[in-house]
Motif scaffolding. Structure first.
Motif, PDB file in Angstrom:
ATOM      1  N   SER A  49      40.975 -22.680  23.537  1.00 40.46           N
ATOM      2  CA  SER A  49      39.635 -22.132  23.339  1.00 40.46           C
ATOM      3  C   SER A  49      39.208 -22.392  21.904  1.00 40.46           C
ATOM      4  CB  SER A  49      39.598 -20.639  23.644  1.00 40.46           C
ATOM      5  OG  SER A  49      39.920 -19.885  22.498  1.00 40.46           O
ATOM      6  N   PHE A  50      38.056 -21.874  21.549  1.00 41.77           N
ATOM      7  CA  PHE A  50      37.480 -22.120  20.230  1.00 41.77           C
ATOM      8  C   PHE A  50      37.377 -20.816  19.433  1.00 41.77           C
ATOM      9  CE2 PHE A  50      35.968 -24.790  23.619  1.00 41.77           C
ATOM     10  CZ  PHE A  50      36.293 -26.049  23.161  1.00 41.77           C
ATOM     11  N   SER A  51      38.054 -19.772  19.925  1.00 41.35           N
ATOM     12  CA  SER A  51      37.870 -18.418  19.385  1.00 41.35           C
ATOM     13  C   SER A  51      38.398 -18.255  17.973  1.00 41.35           C
ATOM     14  CB  SER A  51      38.607 -17.399  20.253  1.00 41.35           C
ATOM     15  OG  SER A  51      38.213 -17.497  21.578  1.00 41.35           O
ATOM     16  N   LYS A  52      39.427 -19.007  17.611  1.00 40.51           N
ATOM     17  CA  LYS A  52      40.088 -18.708  16.347  1.00 40.51           C
ATOM     18  C   LYS A  52      39.432 -19.403  15.164  1.00 40.51           C
ATOM     19  CE  LYS A  52      42.897 -16.227  18.661  1.00 40.51           C
ATOM     20  NZ  LYS A  52      42.576 -14.792  18.776  1.00 40.51           N
ATOM     21  N   THR A  53      38.893 -20.601  15.380  1.00 37.96           N
ATOM     22  CA  THR A  53      38.368 -21.345  14.239  1.00 37.96           C
ATOM     23  C   THR A  53      36.859 -21.522  14.287  1.00 37.96           C
ATOM     24  OG1 THR A  53      38.941 -23.324  15.492  1.00 37.96           O
ATOM     25  CG2 THR A  53      40.387 -22.720  13.685  1.00 37.96           C
ATOM     26  N   LEU A  54      36.239 -21.263  15.442  1.00 39.06           N
ATOM     27  CA  LEU A  54      34.809 -21.527  15.560  1.00 39.06           C
ATOM     28  C   LEU A  54      34.040 -20.234  15.819  1.00 39.06           C
ATOM     29  CD1 LEU A  54      33.369 -24.683  17.077  1.00 39.06           C
ATOM     30  CD2 LEU A  54      32.207 -22.537  17.473  1.00 39.06           C
ATOM     31  N   SER A  55      34.313 -19.570  16.920  1.00 41.05           N
ATOM     32  CA  SER A  55      33.672 -18.290  17.210  1.00 41.05           C
ATOM     33  C   SER A  55      34.376 -17.634  18.389  1.00 41.05           C
ATOM     34  CB  SER A  55      32.192 -18.494  17.560  1.00 41.05           C
ATOM     35  OG  SER A  55      31.669 -17.322  18.162  1.00 41.05           O
ATOM     36  N   ALA A  56      34.649 -16.340  18.256  1.00 42.27           N
ATOM     37  CA  ALA A  56      35.175 -15.566  19.387  1.00 42.27           C
ATOM     38  C   ALA A  56      34.031 -14.947  20.170  1.00 42.27           C
ATOM     39  CB  ALA A  56      36.116 -14.482  18.887  1.00 42.27           C
TER      40      ALA A  56
END
Lengths: 465, 465
Positions: free
Chosen positions: B308-315
């Motif tokens: 997913s992209f939660s940690k570096t982009l957006s949760a």
């Protein structure tokens, strides 16, 4: 598009894919020159370029800037055609969804369950997106609270209060969609082998969802005033179901409205047989005047209200909700954290609250209701000319549940129409008992395409398959 | 806009809300006339109309066409305190999630699993939101394709190709989150009572998710180079597990990296015992250099890649993905349609693709990696001064998995710290075997709050509960 530019590009792509598959082009080998292949295949160089670009996007070939196109390293496991309708698939409850969602963009979709983009409140959504660009950092980056952002839950609580359903925002859980709301409730309340009652006919995805939970699905015949109350009580007594899942406001697919007397009898039968009810309120905003609501009559004792914003606001911004007893909400939160981690996207909730709070949204809904009333009238007339008759005229919404002329089979017609680029919704996908083969659900907002009525006419005239 | 039209509308809205709250306007009562109120407040009639429309959109007032605006029915019941940490809850795998997600905003959260908002690429996200406001209508309104929008799947396919994992976009399914990706896979592959292997310790929510599927969870001791390969093979032989779920890149909670030799032995053991592997790549972007990936070694034969992209982009923008064999993807799509209807939100996919494609995003990641390297070094030093020692120094990311001083119990310390407003992540919530009671996971990016180290010091000094 038998001979259009799309089919020429597809032919070039197929030729290259074939050479790669047959090892006529090995990994790393340069593809034929654009002019050479264009000449050989009798297409324009720009068609070859387009085909190579698309193959590159698929990963089948690689573009090296300034050098050209090369067969990719180890071809990815054979790409099935990038989606496209699968004509051989059984006409099951997932069939209409998959055809409608994944069909080519130029398909006409009178069988689908949503409005065309140009009927949606696009201006309000654009304003909400601009306002999102100015939101607090945390709205853009953080998981947010497990129930979902408070402003949208407050807004929902005020709407519920307006229909006589007093519920605080802490009793509202935002979810990723209306379907996910029912899915979470099933995780909490339904065990494999449990029986669940649905209307017959009902929204086809209720059946697909309940099958994913390995529930036994039992249908109750639906009348113009709601499910037949006698048969409902009989089914509750005979099958000891755990749950009954239904639509309020405007029933899918029939467009019918629950009467107060039927609502009262359903709740009494549910109490007598300790049955819980999920009331899906997704079509509420299409009603000209509010109709009875099980949740309001029952006060969220054995009724759980769910809904979403997909039909009148946006299906792209995924957001649904559950309103239920406080202790169920606690348990549902644990389940939502376990299975989705965060609940609804705070960005999604911000966009929904922004668009709903937009001063133009209420006017948009009024315009939409008028436009749909006209579309239902005109649709019924044009279908009537083909001998296709609405079972009833709904008070609102975009569905007409229609009986086909004597001797016609809806699944055959749907298959024939799909071959001509028109997706229909044949009756049996809505019917647990498969007794609706002579019915078809039409979406009157999706019938503007010039192909729809000629294709229907041809399909009706064709000899049965 | 301190004195702009927006603030005048807001003033009229506040005045009406105040009257309703003070019962100066009772439910059903007509609102002041538009001209009258405009005169009284020194604003234009159109400002009053706008305010009334927005109040109607909120549900605080109702519009009756042709008649005017009326105060809405009874306000919802008073909201109980909006959640707040529940100190009495057992320290189970959901405990840290619920405390971290729903705690008061002024809590300090060195136990949580995400970066502070100000460490995230907020400028790129704002640009993506502005660009969303100009997207095609359908992006804002429609369900979209069941796999999710093609541009983001192409972007992921290119990333995968770069790590030696050739996979076409049709083999990528976008989901509502990384957790939902694993949840869908469990729906497909795990039956109640099946055994699933996890690392011990592992990300606590893997346990919560697998329990929701009624799986039997068996832990394999984790070493500095990955799961102990002997014990892994023994567990695979003894328990005949269906699945093994693990993190690649940087392991949660230890921050360790899988070695090539261990990766190879795991895959051989998986093949020998017909075991499937879910590789969660969520921390990939934090790596200074790529480490071995099971999916790339295996070629998606028995490994399923999720992330997913939660940690570096957006949760907040919920979006995850699955890359798997083509026939599994088909089955997963059916399950995702049945249980969520649409897959990922097209709006979410557009925002993710926009932010990832933003020219500043790669630089943001570089800066972030440097900043985290410093934070890990400094965090380790300050913890060391309290006798708290990292088990290893990770190559990247924000976690330090630390041993507490002799005789200390992490759950006791977490409860004591929570009473002082600090959420910690005690070791046993990560450990299936509950053998990590002397460990604690620290998030070095969340330790800037002045309370953290004094609270830790006091909790360590307190006599055991």
């Amino acid at each position: 598009m038998a001979d259009g530019p799309g089919s020429r590009t597809a032919a070039v792509m197929a030729a290259i894919r074939g050479r790669i598959a047959a090892r006529g082009l090995t990994p790393g080998e340069k593809l034929p020159s654009i002019r050479g292949l264009a000449g050989a295949m009798g297409v324009s160089p720009s068609t070859v370029v387009e085909a190579y670009e698309r193959l590159a996007a698929e990963g089948a070939v690689r573009a090296r800037p300034g050098s050209g196109f090369y067969a990719a390293a180890a071809a990815p496991p054979l790409t099935l055609a990038e989606i496209g309708p699968r004509l051989d698939r059984a006409v099951d409850p997932l069939w209409v969804s998959r055809q409608s969602l994944d069909g080519e963009p130029d398909l006409s979709k009178p069988g689908c369950g949503w409005l065309p983009a140009e009927w949606m409140p696009v201006a309000a959504l654009r304003r909400a997106a601009r306002s999102l660009a100015r939101a607090e950092d945390a709205v853009l980056t953080d998981y947010g609270a497990t129930r979902g952002p408070l402003p949208l839950r407050r807004l929902l609580a005020r709407h519920f209060a307006g229909e006589g359903l007093p519920v605080g925002p802490e009793q509202i859980l935002l979810t990723g969609s209306g379907t996910q709301a029912i899915d979470l409730i099933c995780r909490l309340l339904v065990r494999p082998g449990d029986t669940v009652l649905v209307d017959d006919p009902c929204y086809f995805n209720f059946q697909a969802l309940l099958r994913a939970h390995r529930a036994t699905v039992v249908g109750v015949p639906y009348t113009e005033a709601g499910p037949d109350p006698e048969r409902f009580a009989e089914a509750a007594a005979a099958h000891r179901p755990r749950l009954y899942v239904t639509n309020s406001a405007l029933h899918n697919p029939t467009g019918a409205t629950l009467s107060p007397a039927v609502a009262h009898r359903l709740l009494n039968a549910a109490a007598a047989h300790d049955l819980l009810i999920v009331e899906d309120d997704i079509f509420a905003a299409f009603e000209p005047e509010p109709s009875p609501r099980l949740a309001a009559l029952d006060g969220l004792d054995r009724v759980i209200r769910i809904g979403s914003f997909s039909k009148t606001l946006s299906a792209s911004i995924r957001c649904g909700y559950i309103a239920a007893k406080a202790d169920w909400i606690e348990a549902l939160i644990d389940l939502q954290v376990a299975t989705s981690f965060g609940g609804v996207s705070p960005v999604a909730a911000e966009l929904v609250a922004g668009a709903m709070g937009d001063g133009q949204y209420r006017k948009h809904l009024e315009t939409l209701r008028r436009r749909l009333a006209r579309a239902r009238r005109e649709g019924a007339e044009r279908l009537g000319a083909l001998g296709i008759r609405p079972w009833l005229m709904p008070r609102g919404g975009f569905y007409l549940w229609c009986a086909l002329p004597e001797g016609q089979n809806a699944a055959d017609i749907a298959r024939a129409a799909l071959r001509e680029g028109v997706v229909l919704a044949p009756g049996d996908v809505f019917s647990v008992s498969h007794t609706a083969s002579h019915f078809m659900r039409f979406n009157v907002a999706q019938m503007g395409d010039a192909r729809v009525f000629p294709v229907l006419q041809r399909a009706l005239a064709a000899p049965a398959a």
